[in-house]
Design a protein around this motif. Structure first.
Motif, short mmCIF file in Angstrom:
data_model
loop_
_atom_site.label_atom_id
_atom_site.label_comp_id
_atom_site.label_asym_id
_atom_site.label_seq_id
_atom_site.Cartn_x
_atom_site.Cartn_y
_atom_site.Cartn_z
N TYR A 1 0.86 -1.18 0.00
CA TYR A 1 0.00 0.00 0.00
C TYR A 1 0.90 1.24 0.00
O TYR A 1 1.64 1.48 0.95
N LEU A 2 0.83 2.00 -1.10
CA LEU A 2 1.76 3.09 -1.32
C LEU A 2 1.28 4.39 -0.68
O LEU A 2 0.10 4.75 -0.80
N ARG A 3 2.20 5.10 -0.07
CA ARG A 3 1.93 6.45 0.42
C ARG A 3 2.09 7.44 -0.73
O ARG A 3 1.32 8.38 -0.87
N CYS A 4 3.12 7.23 -1.57
CA CYS A 4 3.39 8.09 -2.72
C CYS A 4 4.49 7.44 -3.55
O CYS A 4 5.10 6.45 -3.13
N TYR A 5 4.77 8.01 -4.72
CA TYR A 5 5.90 7.54 -5.53
C TYR A 5 6.32 8.64 -6.51
O TYR A 5 5.57 9.59 -6.77
N THR A 6 7.53 8.52 -7.00
CA THR A 6 8.07 9.46 -7.98
C THR A 6 8.45 8.70 -9.24
O THR A 6 8.86 7.54 -9.18
#
Length: 384
Positions: free
Chosen positions: A73-78
């Motif tokens: 479960y991702l908080r954010c990504y670049t």
């Protein structure tokens, strides 16, 4: 939907991302090793590549909130603009939001500059520079409007205003903290819970380096609050408000103003939001009047009466006294909490709607006082 693979040990694990949920899949024993290593960890980074533009993978970094089995479960990504296996570098973040455009008076500044003779299709102009502190670091952001023709006129033709902020640690966690703070700023200024960013860009030495993605981003929602900010004094109010909000960049709020009571159009009048309003009121009352807040002989009704008397303009256009209004709010809370009645539809009760809107204004006034504004500043502040 985003596809790609993450680097793990000496191999690669394929993934598919949908709604910030990363599903890993492979028949290789490598996936079992991954689960054993990361299922007990929270808030960790993964490096990989994504294939959203063809056969050439682009560098990606993922901040995982937690994992369960083969699901992250991702908080954010670049995602980098680069397709080569090079180190992804960025030193500045750029936030685009129609809500921030309204708050920083994009339309009015644009018209003023054009009428003054500036050609904003050739060179961007910095309208505001505002400093603030977050996590013991000093920042200064710029609100910029216009296009830079050196990058090509159609490079980002839909862009209006952009909030530009140089980074300190230049890490994905810092980017996430910054987006949280400015999202909360937009929440407070518009009194809405859903105020997404349109696009978040990462820059390196002034050139576009990649993009930042998190659940606070959406291209499907537009604001319409520019009229409310026609005469808003940005430099008078925003620095103090932003510095207060930046006191708490995480999920736990201990120093800054509360925002959990804000809702969207679907939840504007509901028992749940009313109770959240009461919690926010109690939180602020404790900040503003610690002695009475800790006094068990000073119940909710007296707290409300005390605050309505502190801001008499809130009831100046009604015949209701602060005591009567406080009694109504207290009684509504009592009937809900103790189960004497349950309101399935607040929208049909105009008195409840009035009390909730009044509570919103009271909480806004208390928030401004906690931030440090004078009575005169609060009276001159726009109320949404």
């Amino acid at each position: 939907m985003l596809k790609g693979f993450i680097f793990f040990k000496t191999g690669k694990i394929p993934f598919v991302i949908n709604n910030y949920r990363m599903e890993l899949f492979t028949d290789d024993i490598l996936l079992n090793d991954f689960c054993k290593e990361y299922n007990s960890k929270n808030n960790y980074l993964l490096n990989g590549q994504c294939f959203d533009t063809g056969i050439s993978g682009r560098i990606a970094v993922f901040l995982v909130e937690y994992s369960l089995g083969t699901t992250c479960y991702l908080r954010c990504y670049t995602i980098s603009m680069l397709t080569k296996d090079e180190h992804f570098r960025f030193d500045t973040i750029g936030l685009q939001s129609s809500f921030l455009d309204d708050i920083f008076r994009y339309k009015y500044n644009y018209l003023d500059l054009v009428q003054s003779g500036y050609n904003l299709a050739i060179q961007p102009i910095d309208v505001y520079r505002i400093p603030f502190d977050m996590n013991d670091l000093h920042y200064e952001f710029t609100f910029r409007i216009g296009l830079d023709t050196r990058l090509g006129l159609l490079e980002n033709f839909d862009k209006k205003g952009e909030l530009i902020l140089p980074l300190h640690t230049k890490q994905i966690q810092e980017c996430y903290n910054i987006t949280q703070v400015f999202y909360r700023l937009a929440m407070f200024m518009t009194s809405l819970a859903n105020v997404p960013f349109k696009q978040i860009t990462l820059y390196n030495k002034g050139a576009k380096a990649g993009w930042f993605y998190c659940p606070l981003c959406s291209e499907n929602i537009l604001s319409g609050y520019d009229l409310y900010f026609h005469d808003f004094n940005v430099m008078k109010y925003i620095p103090k408000i932003l510095n207060n909000i930046a006191l708490d960049s995480g999920s736990k709020i201990t120093k800054s103003i509360p925002l959990g009571h804000l809702g969207d159009f679907d939840s504007l009048f509901s028992p749940q939001r009313f109770m959240e309003q009461i919690v926010s009121f109690e939180y602020l009352f404790d900040k503003l009047d610690r002695k009475n807040a800790q006094n068990t002989r000073f119940p909710l009704k007296q707290e409300l009466t005390h605050m309505f008397n502190e801001f008499p303009h809130l009831l100046s256009n009604t015949k209701a006294s602060s005591e009567k209004t406080s009694e109504q709010i207290k009684e509504l809370r009592r009937t809900i909490v103790h189960g004497y009645s349950y309101y399935y539809d607040f929208k049909n009760d105009h008195n409840i709607q009035y009390l909730m809107l009044l509570l919103d204004n009271l909480i806004k006034n208390m928030s401004l006082k906690w931030i440090g504004f004078s009575t005169e500043d609060i009276l001159n502040y726009i109320i949404l």
